[in-house]
Motif scaffolding. Structure first.
Motif, mmCIF file in Angstrom:
data_model
loop_
_atom_site.group_PDB
_atom_site.id
_atom_site.type_symbol
_atom_site.label_atom_id
_atom_site.label_comp_id
_atom_site.label_asym_id
_atom_site.label_seq_id
_atom_site.Cartn_x
_atom_site.Cartn_y
_atom_site.Cartn_z
ATOM 1 N N GLN A 1 25.025 74.334 63.861
ATOM 2 C CA GLN A 1 23.988 73.088 63.870
ATOM 3 C C GLN A 1 24.713 72.096 63.070
ATOM 4 O O GLN A 1 25.710 72.480 62.528
ATOM 5 C CB GLN A 1 22.668 73.544 63.078
ATOM 6 C CG GLN A 1 21.724 74.379 63.636
ATOM 7 C CD GLN A 1 20.638 74.628 62.737
ATOM 8 O OE1 GLN A 1 20.458 74.249 61.795
ATOM 9 N NE2 GLN A 1 19.357 75.119 63.347
ATOM 10 N N TYR B 1 15.393 75.060 59.159
ATOM 11 C CA TYR B 1 16.561 75.010 59.894
ATOM 12 C C TYR B 1 16.300 75.501 61.202
ATOM 13 O O TYR B 1 17.204 75.710 62.108
ATOM 14 C CB TYR B 1 17.590 75.747 59.087
ATOM 15 C CG TYR B 1 18.369 75.204 58.032
ATOM 16 C CD1 TYR B 1 19.475 74.446 58.311
ATOM 17 C CD2 TYR B 1 17.846 75.163 56.689
ATOM 18 C CE1 TYR B 1 20.337 73.870 57.295
ATOM 19 C CE2 TYR B 1 18.456 74.701 55.789
ATOM 20 C CZ TYR B 1 19.603 73.999 55.767
ATOM 21 O OH TYR B 1 20.127 73.704 54.733
ATOM 22 N N VAL C 1 20.698 81.329 56.847
ATOM 23 C CA VAL C 1 21.331 80.263 57.255
ATOM 24 C C VAL C 1 22.672 79.950 56.284
ATOM 25 O O VAL C 1 22.834 80.296 55.025
ATOM 26 C CB VAL C 1 20.471 78.831 56.581
ATOM 27 C CG1 VAL C 1 21.280 77.650 56.892
ATOM 28 C CG2 VAL C 1 19.277 78.942 57.637
ATOM 29 N N VAL D 1 22.217 81.303 61.446
ATOM 30 C CA VAL D 1 22.331 79.828 61.677
ATOM 31 C C VAL D 1 23.647 79.243 60.840
ATOM 32 O O VAL D 1 23.750 79.545 59.653
ATOM 33 C CB VAL D 1 20.973 78.738 61.127
ATOM 34 C CG1 VAL D 1 21.350 77.377 60.992
ATOM 35 C CG2 VAL D 1 20.079 78.835 61.820
ATOM 36 N N ARG E 1 20.990 68.275 63.352
ATOM 37 C CA ARG E 1 19.840 68.351 63.915
ATOM 38 C C ARG E 1 19.001 67.288 64.467
ATOM 39 O O ARG E 1 17.682 67.021 64.347
ATOM 40 C CB ARG E 1 18.889 69.575 63.164
ATOM 41 C CG ARG E 1 19.574 71.062 62.912
ATOM 42 C CD ARG E 1 18.592 71.861 62.172
ATOM 43 N NE ARG E 1 18.700 71.504 60.774
ATOM 44 C CZ ARG E 1 17.419 71.252 60.393
ATOM 45 N NH1 ARG E 1 16.350 70.948 60.878
ATOM 46 N NH2 ARG E 1 17.357 70.552 58.953
ATOM 47 N N PRO F 1 15.255 82.181 61.730
ATOM 48 C CA PRO F 1 16.620 82.942 61.479
ATOM 49 C C PRO F 1 16.573 83.941 60.157
ATOM 50 O O PRO F 1 15.925 83.644 59.611
ATOM 51 C CB PRO F 1 17.326 81.540 61.053
ATOM 52 C CG PRO F 1 16.247 80.781 60.751
ATOM 53 C CD PRO F 1 15.120 80.927 61.571
ATOM 54 N N ALA G 1 17.068 77.783 66.270
ATOM 55 C CA ALA G 1 17.244 78.902 65.937
ATOM 56 C C ALA G 1 16.519 80.000 67.040
ATOM 57 O O ALA G 1 15.611 79.605 67.689
ATOM 58 C CB ALA G 1 16.693 79.361 64.557
ATOM 59 N N SER H 1 25.224 76.163 59.679
ATOM 60 C CA SER H 1 25.212 75.035 59.759
ATOM 61 C C SER H 1 26.748 74.247 59.128
ATOM 62 O O SER H 1 27.119 74.927 58.238
ATOM 63 C CB SER H 1 24.247 74.395 58.631
ATOM 64 O OG SER H 1 24.376 73.117 58.373
#
Length: 455
Positions: A69, A27, A43, A87, A72, A40, A81, A89
């Motif tokens: 995110q 990620y 996540v 992160v 991506r 990161p 990151a 997501s």
């Protein structure tokens, strides 16, 4: 780290947290080259607004940076990151909450895939126009973050023109509602537009109210071959000057055409120096295409071929959508520029890009949303060759400088991210940069949201 995970676990289910470093590393970055990315700490994959609020409250309490995110698929490093960040997501928040044919709106979560929304509204006789080339993968939240465009912008405009209202989780976890779901509304400052294109630096979009249009007739496409990029750009100027409103007006140079043919055996004419695709979704597209065909011929086109039906039209559009992916196969790496110039300067932009390619001894393919002047010069290079990598980076910068010199902008739809932040100040100027930083401070006083991006 232990405190961070303990606090996050207090408000998130186990499946919403990823701590395995081998997985979190996946990620770390989007699809941009030459953009630094950190490791990161964790996540997170929230499914609800409340979970996003919990993440942001935790981040504020512990002063941990947060990188939002989507899918991506971005090309500027905006989703990369930073070391020790959370992160966030949003791909699991993927529900279409409402489609209203009467109000002509859709209400969606940020993780909805662009193509999924487009097909869903089509079933109601409606149309969501923004269609980035990555529309089968990219998310609405990501489109909002970078103010994405697409092939239809020449007639229908970019993402910003379809975002009526937003729900946004702020850095401290508060929930802000902006905009409206009405056809008109001018109450207060337009905070909605402020978030569109902000690349996750001001808040986390968790819901969007999107404007829809009635579904137009099936478009028909025309392909015109030109002996030079200059003559193709001349045709673009003639088409727009005569008042035509194509639903699509796209350009592919010889390098791009050859790359698409090699990758997908599309049968495009490899002898052409520039291939122009024009489309109309009017009640009588054949008449419009005939008029444009005449203008292309007058500008020097060597062959003009209208598509016979919708299937042939879709084949040509697929070829254009493949352009960036196909150019990625030319060398081991690419840098994809995103310079937009006034239409009247399109020819000078392509001529200048060709000169840059010759100067640096590089292959640079160009595909363009020609109808709105948005060019995508793609620098192809061997990332294992240090000298070629250096030349690629220098050529990329020179192309941006060329765009500014022609009265354009460093990004028409991909955003600033990490890749172009040093160029943003050159385009905006000192006063504008100061005001931008003041806005960032007002929304994110601790500087936790997507640090190191944009500014």
């Amino acid at each position: 780290m232990d405190d961070l995970l303990e606090l996050l676990r207090a408000g998130l289910p186990a499946e919403a947290l990823i701590t395995d470093p081998d997985i979190t590393a996946s990620y770390a970055n989007d699809m941009a080259s030459f953009c630094e990315a950190g490791a990161p700490a964790v996540v997170t994959l929230p499914r609800t607004v409340e979970q996003v609020q919990h993440i942001m409250r935790t981040a504020t309490a512990l002063r941990v940076p947060v990188v939002p995110q989507g899918a991506r698929t971005g090309l500027s490093g905006a989703a990369n990151a930073s070391d020790g960040c959370i992160v966030l997501s949003l791909v699991k928040m993927d529900r279409i909450l409402e489609i209203s044919p009467v109000d002509r709106i859709a209400v969606v979560e940020p993780g909805v895939i662009n193509a999924v929304l487009s097909r869903a509204v089509n079933e109601h006789g409606l149309y969501y126009p923004p269609d980035p080339s990555s529309w089968e993968m990219c998310t609405i939240g990501g489109n909002i973050g970078t103010a994405s465009g697409g092939l239809c912008c020449v007639k229908y405009g970019v993402t910003a023109e379809y975002v009526l209202g937003l729900d946004v989780v702020l850095a401290d976890g508060r929930l802000l509602t902006t905009g409206r779901r009405t056809a008109k509304g001018v109450a207060g400052y337009d905070l909605t537009r402020l978030f569109v294109g902000s690349e996750g630096s001001l808040g986390i979009v968790v819901k969007a109210v999107l404007a829809l249009k009635p579904q137009p007739p099936q478009q028909l496409v025309l392909a015109a071959e030109f002996p030079s990029a200059a003559s193709a750009c001349d045709a673009v100027c003639r088409i727009m000057e005569r008042g035509h409103t194509p639903s699509l007006l796209e350009l592919m140079d010889r390098t791009t055409v050859q790359a698409v043919n090699k990758m997908a055996n599309m049968g495009l004419p490899e002898s052409t120096e520039a291939l122009l695709l024009a489309a109309f979704d009017t009640p009588d597209p054949s008449a419009d295409l005939a008029a444009v065909a005449g203008l292309c011929t007058a500008a020097g086109a060597t062959e003009v071929v209208p598509a016979e039906d919708a299937a042939e039209s879709e084949m040509l559009l697929q070829a254009r959508r493949m352009s960036l992916t196909a150019l990625e196969t030319v060398k081991s790496a690419t840098m994809i520029d995103d310079v937009c110039v006034p239409r009247s300067q399109l020819g000078a932009m392509l001529e200048g890009t060709a000169a840059v390619a010759e100067k640096y001894d590089l292959t640079i393919g160009v595909c363009a949303h020609a109808g709105d002047g948005n060019t995508h010069p793609v620098v192809c290079f061997d990332h294992t060759d240090a000298d070629e990598s250096r030349r690629a980076r220098e050529s990329f910068d020179e192309i941006m400088a060329l765009g500014l010199a022609l009265g354009g902008t460093i990004t028409g739809e991909h955003g600033v991210g990490v890749l172009k932040k040093e160029w943003l100040a050159r385009e905006l100027g000192e006063v504008s940069v100061e005001l931008h930083r003041g806005i960032k401070q007002a929304f994110d006083p601790l500087g936790l949201l997507n640090p190191g991006k944009v500014f």
